[in-house]
Design an enzyme around this catalytic site. Sequence first.
Site, PDB file in Angstrom:
ATOM      1  N   ARG A  38      52.093  26.593  26.575  1.00 46.94           N
ATOM      2  CA  ARG A  38      52.346  27.939  27.107  1.00 46.94           C
ATOM      3  C   ARG A  38      53.524  28.620  26.420  1.00 46.94           C
ATOM      4  O   ARG A  38      53.558  29.850  26.322  1.00 46.94           O
ATOM      5  CB  ARG A  38      52.601  27.868  28.612  1.00 46.94           C
ATOM      6  CG  ARG A  38      51.318  27.729  29.401  1.00 46.94           C
ATOM      7  CD  ARG A  38      51.592  27.678  30.866  1.00 46.94           C
ATOM      8  NE  ARG A  38      50.380  27.914  31.638  1.00 46.94           N
ATOM      9  CZ  ARG A  38      50.318  27.840  32.956  1.00 46.94           C
ATOM     10  NH1 ARG A  38      51.403  27.527  33.662  1.00 46.94           N
ATOM     11  NH2 ARG A  38      49.194  28.073  33.583  1.00 46.94           N
ATOM     12  N   GLY A 375      43.894  29.206  37.074  1.00 43.37           N
ATOM     13  CA  GLY A 375      43.402  30.129  38.098  1.00 43.37           C
ATOM     14  C   GLY A 375      42.974  31.455  37.492  1.00 43.37           C
ATOM     15  O   GLY A 375      41.961  32.040  37.877  1.00 43.37           O
TER      16      GLY A 375
HETATM   17  C1  3PG Z   1      49.944  28.202  37.032  1.00 47.46           C
HETATM   18  O1  3PG Z   1      50.482  27.253  36.456  1.00 47.46           O
HETATM   19  O2  3PG Z   1      48.882  28.075  37.660  1.00 47.46           O
HETATM   20  C2  3PG Z   1      50.562  29.559  36.885  1.00 47.46           C
HETATM   21  O3  3PG Z   1      51.772  29.472  36.217  1.00 47.46           O
HETATM   22  C3  3PG Z   1      50.729  30.211  38.230  1.00 47.46           C
HETATM   23  O4  3PG Z   1      51.524  29.400  39.031  1.00 47.46           O
HETATM   24  P1  3PG Z   1      51.240  29.366  40.600  1.00 47.46           P
HETATM   25  O5  3PG Z   1      49.890  28.708  40.770  1.00 47.46           O
HETATM   26  O6  3PG Z   1      52.372  28.574  41.195  1.00 47.46           O
HETATM   27  O7  3PG Z   1      51.231  30.791  41.068  1.00 47.46           O
END
Ligand code: 3PG
Length: 401
Positions: A38, A375
Amino acid sequence: MDKMTVRDIEVGGKRVLVRVDFNVPLNEETRVITDDTRIRATLPTIRYLIDRGAKVILCSHLGRPGGKAIDKLRLSIVAKHLSQILGQPVAVTTDCIGPEVDKTIEKMRGGDVLLLENVRFHPGEEKNDASFAQALAQLADIYVNDAFGAIHRTHASIVGITNYLPAVAGLLVERESKVLEGVLANPTHPFAGLLGGAKVSDKICMLENIMDRVDSLLIGGGMAATFLKAKSYETGLSLIEADRLDTAVGLMEKATRNGVRLLLPVDVIVANEISAEANVKTVAIENIPSDWRIVDIGPQTIKHFSKELEECQKVFWNGPMGIYEIPQFAEGTKNMARLLASLDATTIIGGGSTAEIVTGMGLADAMSFVSTGGGASLRLLSGETLPGLEALPNKKEAKSD
Ligand code: 3PG
Ligand code: MG
């Protein structure tokens, strides 16, 4: 993607606040970054800005501190790493707003890079609080969203801030959305979806949405058990989503109607418990013992899936084939990763655990595209809108200034 990007705006000499997703996995004890994908993925945007003499102010979250400062979720470790791969100093602050930040930014020159402290140390971030968004906006002249992994979150540094600054997409957000939108928009055929992961319920929308585009759907992982159960197989102690059996039946019927080949495992690895010490055996799906549970796809399934995928021009993969965290349940997943890496086809890997597996096996470069958003990529492929992307102006709507 028809959003304004960093290429559409004058950045030279400006203070540019770039929201990135530096939520990287860290080793529990040593706090060493175990996968820096990332961070590397944001380098094109950061370099683009440095080269044009912008003052680059990065901000990110790390973990889920719940609105208060937590020392082990400080971003200084990420700044150090970024500085190494960027080849120039990256300054850090101990908060993301306030007098220390103001002073540091005042001293910045064109081409300097600063990483602000974890935005989730403030409760206003996750609440998309207007005054917190404004406080962040005051730090800069331009806002760039390059945090594809967090773009599905309606948070202050993702959504609220776009109300107070000229806002554009970064190069990573542009690339991710183009590639993932392209999965659905213009698939080359044959096109297969290889889907796994624990739950059907997490993936229903995506399954429904890609059903109209794919030629075949291959289902492994924990969710295969719910499909097998829906077809009246004994699934032993495997985790079944009883309230999703009808959904699974509906999806299988839709596949038949649409002429989509839906492949389920033909054999599975079963274990008497979920642990590294478990007894395991390979059984055909007709012979799953009532007191064992499915932990991976079996060797015949690997062959069967491989044969299907080898015929494809395009493959989208999301979700492990088994409980891959336990080495003896990871073979199915690893085999699929190696197979995809060897294909002469467009291979697109959804983010999250699938991306981590592929990267951990050193196969990321052998794939056409590995998403940095778990997600976020799931939502995009489900046909849902991403709040952070929605909040950015379209190219045609943009005011000319
Ligand atoms: C992730 O790693 O899924 C993203 O950085 C978002 O983080 P979060 O799921 O804690 O919002
Ligand atoms: Mg997450």
